[in-house]
Write a protein that holds these residues in place. Structure first.
Motif, PDB file in Angstrom:
ATOM      1  N   PRO A  58       0.812  -1.221   0.000  1.00  0.00           N
ATOM      2  CA  PRO A  58       0.000   0.000   0.000  1.00  0.00           C
ATOM      3  C   PRO A  58       0.850   1.277   0.000  1.00  0.00           C
ATOM      4  CG  PRO A  58      -0.859  -1.573   1.603  1.00  0.00           C
ATOM      5  CD  PRO A  58       0.442  -2.132   1.100  1.00  0.00           C
ATOM      6  N   VAL A  59       0.387   2.233  -0.790  1.00  0.00           N
ATOM      7  CA  VAL A  59       1.024   3.549  -0.825  1.00  0.00           C
ATOM      8  C   VAL A  59       0.321   4.430   0.202  1.00  0.00           C
ATOM      9  CG1 VAL A  59       1.319   5.620  -2.262  1.00  0.00           C
ATOM     10  CG2 VAL A  59       1.763   3.342  -3.219  1.00  0.00           C
ATOM     11  N   GLY A  60       1.091   5.238   0.901  1.00  0.00           N
ATOM     12  CA  GLY A  60       0.503   6.159   1.871  1.00  0.00           C
ATOM     13  C   GLY A  60       0.820   7.591   1.515  1.00  0.00           C
ATOM     14  N   LEU A  61       0.023   8.501   2.028  1.00  0.00           N
ATOM     15  CA  LEU A  61       0.352   9.930   1.917  1.00  0.00           C
ATOM     16  C   LEU A  61       0.869  10.372   3.277  1.00  0.00           C
ATOM     17  CD1 LEU A  61      -2.332  12.093   0.057  1.00  0.00           C
ATOM     18  CD2 LEU A  61       0.021  11.595  -0.627  1.00  0.00           C
ATOM     19  N   LEU A  62       2.136  10.764   3.314  1.00  0.00           N
ATOM     20  CA  LEU A  62       2.756  11.221   4.562  1.00  0.00           C
ATOM     21  C   LEU A  62       2.602  12.732   4.650  1.00  0.00           C
ATOM     22  CD1 LEU A  62       4.603  10.963   7.075  1.00  0.00           C
ATOM     23  CD2 LEU A  62       6.563  11.021   5.494  1.00  0.00           C
ATOM     24  N   ALA A  63       1.705  13.174   5.521  1.00  0.00           N
ATOM     25  CA  ALA A  63       1.447  14.608   5.666  1.00  0.00           C
ATOM     26  C   ALA A  63       2.558  15.264   6.490  1.00  0.00           C
ATOM     27  CB  ALA A  63       0.084  14.817   6.334  1.00  0.00           C
ATOM     28  N   ASP A  64       2.609  16.567   6.431  1.00  0.00           N
ATOM     29  CA  ASP A  64       3.681  17.302   7.112  1.00  0.00           C
ATOM     30  C   ASP A  64       3.653  17.098   8.629  1.00  0.00           C
ATOM     31  OD1 ASP A  64       4.448  18.219   4.656  1.00  0.00           O
ATOM     32  OD2 ASP A  64       3.395  20.132   4.827  1.00  0.00           O
ATOM     33  N   ASP A  65       2.492  16.796   9.176  1.00  0.00           N
ATOM     34  CA  ASP A  65       2.407  16.576  10.631  1.00  0.00           C
ATOM     35  C   ASP A  65       2.739  15.132  11.018  1.00  0.00           C
ATOM     36  OD1 ASP A  65       0.211  15.112   9.864  1.00  0.00           O
ATOM     37  OD2 ASP A  65      -1.251  16.252  11.043  1.00  0.00           O
ATOM     38  N   GLY A  66       3.168  14.328  10.045  1.00  0.00           N
ATOM     39  CA  GLY A  66       3.568  12.951  10.336  1.00  0.00           C
ATOM     40  C   GLY A  66       2.457  11.930  10.194  1.00  0.00           C
ATOM     41  N   THR A  67       1.242  12.383   9.952  1.00  0.00           N
ATOM     42  CA  THR A  67       0.137  11.440   9.768  1.00  0.00           C
ATOM     43  C   THR A  67       0.281  10.722   8.425  1.00  0.00           C
ATOM     44  OG1 THR A  67      -1.321  12.912  11.009  1.00  0.00           O
ATOM     45  CG2 THR A  67      -2.387  11.225   9.661  1.00  0.00           C
ATOM     46  N   VAL A  68       0.047   9.431   8.431  1.00  0.00           N
ATOM     47  CA  VAL A  68       0.074   8.664   7.182  1.00  0.00           C
ATOM     48  C   VAL A  68      -1.356   8.255   6.831  1.00  0.00           C
ATOM     49  CG1 VAL A  68       0.884   6.578   6.031  1.00  0.00           C
ATOM     50  CG2 VAL A  68       2.417   7.817   7.583  1.00  0.00           C
ATOM     51  N   TYR A  69      -1.741   8.576   5.610  1.00  0.00           N
ATOM     52  CA  TYR A  69      -3.064   8.216   5.097  1.00  0.00           C
ATOM     53  C   TYR A  69      -2.875   7.094   4.071  1.00  0.00           C
ATOM     54  CZ  TYR A  69      -4.339  12.762   7.072  1.00  0.00           C
ATOM     55  OH  TYR A  69      -4.538  13.825   7.922  1.00  0.00           O
ATOM     56  N   MET A  70      -3.417   5.928   4.357  1.00  0.00           N
ATOM     57  CA  MET A  70      -3.278   4.806   3.431  1.00  0.00           C
ATOM     58  C   MET A  70      -4.203   5.043   2.237  1.00  0.00           C
ATOM     59  SD  MET A  70      -1.181   3.187   5.449  1.00  0.00           S
ATOM     60  CE  MET A  70      -0.880   1.880   4.300  1.00  0.00           C
ATOM     61  N   VAL A  71      -3.654   5.031   1.039  1.00  0.00           N
ATOM     62  CA  VAL A  71      -4.431   5.374  -0.154  1.00  0.00           C
ATOM     63  C   VAL A  71      -5.115   4.120  -0.712  1.00  0.00           C
ATOM     64  CG1 VAL A  71      -4.357   6.375  -2.463  1.00  0.00           C
ATOM     65  CG2 VAL A  71      -2.805   7.237  -0.678  1.00  0.00           C
ATOM     66  N   LEU A  72      -6.428   4.148  -0.713  1.00  0.00           N
ATOM     67  CA  LEU A  72      -7.198   3.003  -1.223  1.00  0.00           C
ATOM     68  C   LEU A  72      -7.598   3.183  -2.674  1.00  0.00           C
ATOM     69  CD1 LEU A  72      -9.550   2.253   1.810  1.00  0.00           C
ATOM     70  CD2 LEU A  72      -7.434   1.081   1.166  1.00  0.00           C
ATOM     71  N   LYS A  73      -7.648   4.437  -3.117  1.00  0.00           N
ATOM     72  CA  LYS A  73      -8.035   4.714  -4.498  1.00  0.00           C
ATOM     73  C   LYS A  73      -7.355   5.990  -4.942  1.00  0.00           C
ATOM     74  CE  LYS A  73     -12.414   3.057  -6.355  1.00  0.00           C
ATOM     75  NZ  LYS A  73     -13.848   3.301  -6.508  1.00  0.00           N
ATOM     76  N   LEU A  74      -6.989   6.012  -6.221  1.00  0.00           N
ATOM     77  CA  LEU A  74      -6.341   7.182  -6.809  1.00  0.00           C
ATOM     78  C   LEU A  74      -6.951   7.364  -8.195  1.00  0.00           C
ATOM     79  CD1 LEU A  74      -3.835   9.128  -6.355  1.00  0.00           C
ATOM     80  CD2 LEU A  74      -2.501   7.430  -7.619  1.00  0.00           C
ATOM     81  N   PRO A  75      -7.380   8.579  -8.546  1.00  0.00           N
ATOM     82  CA  PRO A  75      -7.970   8.757  -9.879  1.00  0.00           C
ATOM     83  C   PRO A  75      -6.998   8.324 -10.976  1.00  0.00           C
ATOM     84  CG  PRO A  75      -8.302  10.719  -8.535  1.00  0.00           C
ATOM     85  CD  PRO A  75      -7.375   9.818  -7.766  1.00  0.00           C
ATOM     86  N   GLY A  76      -7.491   7.623 -11.945  1.00  0.00           N
ATOM     87  CA  GLY A  76      -6.650   7.181 -13.060  1.00  0.00           C
ATOM     88  C   GLY A  76      -5.869   5.912 -12.777  1.00  0.00           C
ATOM     89  N   ALA A  77      -6.029   5.358 -11.595  1.00  0.00           N
ATOM     90  CA  ALA A  77      -5.325   4.114 -11.259  1.00  0.00           C
ATOM     91  C   ALA A  77      -6.359   3.055 -10.917  1.00  0.00           C
ATOM     92  CB  ALA A  77      -4.382   4.341 -10.084  1.00  0.00           C
ATOM     93  N   ASP A  78      -6.598   2.159 -11.848  1.00  0.00           N
ATOM     94  CA  ASP A  78      -7.608   1.120 -11.626  1.00  0.00           C
ATOM     95  C   ASP A  78      -7.152   0.100 -10.594  1.00  0.00           C
ATOM     96  OD1 ASP A  78      -9.240   2.267 -13.446  1.00  0.00           O
ATOM     97  OD2 ASP A  78      -8.562   1.027 -15.122  1.00  0.00           O
ATOM     98  N   ASP A  79      -5.842  -0.095 -10.522  1.00  0.00           N
ATOM     99  CA  ASP A  79      -5.296  -1.145  -9.667  1.00  0.00           C
ATOM    100  C   ASP A  79      -4.598  -0.509  -8.462  1.00  0.00           C
ATOM    101  OD1 ASP A  79      -3.981  -3.228  -8.490  1.00  0.00           O
ATOM    102  OD2 ASP A  79      -3.121  -4.027 -10.344  1.00  0.00           O
ATOM    103  N   ALA A  80      -5.179  -0.694  -7.296  1.00  0.00           N
ATOM    104  CA  ALA A  80      -4.592  -0.116  -6.075  1.00  0.00           C
ATOM    105  C   ALA A  80      -3.606  -1.069  -5.417  1.00  0.00           C
ATOM    106  CB  ALA A  80      -5.698   0.235  -5.088  1.00  0.00           C
ATOM    107  N   ALA A  81      -3.283  -2.151  -6.095  1.00  0.00           N
ATOM    108  CA  ALA A  81      -2.314  -3.106  -5.554  1.00  0.00           C
ATOM    109  C   ALA A  81      -1.261  -3.386  -6.620  1.00  0.00           C
ATOM    110  CB  ALA A  81      -3.011  -4.385  -5.124  1.00  0.00           C
ATOM    111  N   GLY A  82      -0.558  -2.336  -7.016  1.00  0.00           N
ATOM    112  CA  GLY A  82       0.521  -2.516  -7.981  1.00  0.00           C
ATOM    113  C   GLY A  82       0.291  -1.820  -9.307  1.00  0.00           C
ATOM    114  N   GLY A  83      -0.732  -0.982  -9.376  1.00  0.00           N
ATOM    115  CA  GLY A  83      -1.065  -0.338 -10.650  1.00  0.00           C
ATOM    116  C   GLY A  83      -0.110   0.783 -11.031  1.00  0.00           C
TER     117      GLY A  83
END
Lengths: 189, 157
Positions: free
Chosen positions: B73-98
């Motif tokens: 899984p790819v995460g978004l690491l925000a400036d405050d240190g919080t990590v948001y696990m990305v379940l969907k991204l526009p234009g990416a059909d495959d969230a497990a290796g796309g």
């Protein structure tokens, strides 16, 4: 009755407070906050669990999957399978979409920087089935990339998607000139 | 005494239910806008390749590509240190290796979408990447590349 209440309260304890190491045969990896964990769980599509977006068969390997732990209802997030090859756990879990399994592996994460432990699946077995190592990624990748798989080297050195990105942005992601400067500096050391 | 016992039982059950509730709540989600780096969450959380400052940015870009392609899984690491696990991204059909996830590896993104929290982990379903700032953390100057064998031409293999 008091016993039932205490049991209910125990089951409700946060994941970090419980010990799932009994019976685990997980290999140690020396990771941050690592602890062995073997537990029963249902394999779930996380998007379905959280947002009600539920395609058949959990998206057929195209979605991140979770482990809904039977003991406490915690949704455990598996990040990794057992292979030391930059590989996730989706290929290992996808065949068990919606099914009960038992998993063995490592809960990982330094509590100071990890809000909840994540998981490395090392082996898995279906209900009434035999244990199997969680190492399906490379075989799955080879089936999807037969031409690349026939070439020498590990999968991550020949994956067409990775090679395309490196061709576009370089190893550092900053373009070919940054790569050239870095490589020259490294060779000069 | 029996009344006190019943009260204790009720209180115990209420406590148990209250503690269980966060595990089952959160189906609604809420809309958020987050700015952070698209990171390889395994290396970041596990420490397998070193401290958190070394497994982000240009130093770790190639490994971030490997892990994203590997379905980690790819995460978004925000400036405050919080990590948001990305379940969907526009234009990416495959969230497990796309491919879509590889294209933003190590990039700083400003993205909006629905946030869900479950059992201490924050998940984001991104509906829009408002801005792709590219790779802004040029930390290879401090750490080299991580792992050191990431660039064969640099003598790593």
């Amino acid at each position: 009755m008091m016993r039932a209440v205490l049991l209910a309260a125990l089951l409700a304890l946060p994941a970090a407070a419980q010990d799932f190491s009994a019976g685990s045969e997980a290999a140690e990896w020396g990771l941050q906050g690592e602890r062995k964990a073997r537990f029963a769980a249902r394999v779930v599509d996380i998007l379905c669990q959280l947002a009600g977006d539920c395609p058949p068969d959990c998206g057929a390997g195209t979605r991140q999957l979770g482990l809904l732990r039977s003991a406490d209802g915690v949704l455990v997030l598996p990040l990794k399978n057992a292979q030391p090859l930059f590989s996730g756990a989706v290929a290992d879990l996808a065949p068990f979409c919606g099914q009960m399994v038992e998993v063995d592996g490592l809960l990982v994460g330094d509590p100071a920087m990890t809000p909840a432990p994540v998981y490395q699946v090392q082996r898995i077995r279906p209900a009434k089935g035999a244990w199997a190592p969680a190492n399906r990624f490379t075989a799955d990748w080879a089936a999807r990339n037969p031409e690349a798989a026939a070439l020498p080297g590990p999968w991550f050195r020949k994956d067409p998607r990775i090679l395309a990105e490196i061709a576009r942005g370089g190893y550092l992601g900053l373009g070919p000139e940054a790569d050239r400067a870095f490589i020259a500096a490294e060779r000069g050391r | 005494m029996a009344g006190r016992h019943r009260h204790a039982v009720r209180a115990g059950l209420a406590l148990a239910l209250a503690l269980v509730q966060p595990a089952t709540a959160g189906a609604e989600g809420r809309h958020v806008t987050v700015t952070g780096e698209a990171i390889d969450t395994w290396c970041y959380f596990s420490g397998v390749m070193g401290g958190p400052d070394a497994v982000v940015g240009s130093a770790h870009h190639t490994c971030a590509l490997w892990c994203a392609a590997g379905g980690i899984p790819v995460g978004l690491l925000a400036d405050d240190g919080t990590v948001y696990m990305v379940l969907k991204l526009p234009g990416a059909d495959d969230a497990a290796g796309g491919r879509g996830f590889l294209a933003v590896a190590s990039h700083r993104l400003t993205a909006s979408g629905m946030l869900h929290e479950r059992d201490g982990i924050r998940y984001i379903i991104i509906s829009e990447v408002i801005e792709d700032h590219g790779i802004t953390r040029r930390n290879h100057e401090d750490f080299g590349v991580v792992p050191p064998f990431a660039i064969p031409e640099a003598g790593g293999e």
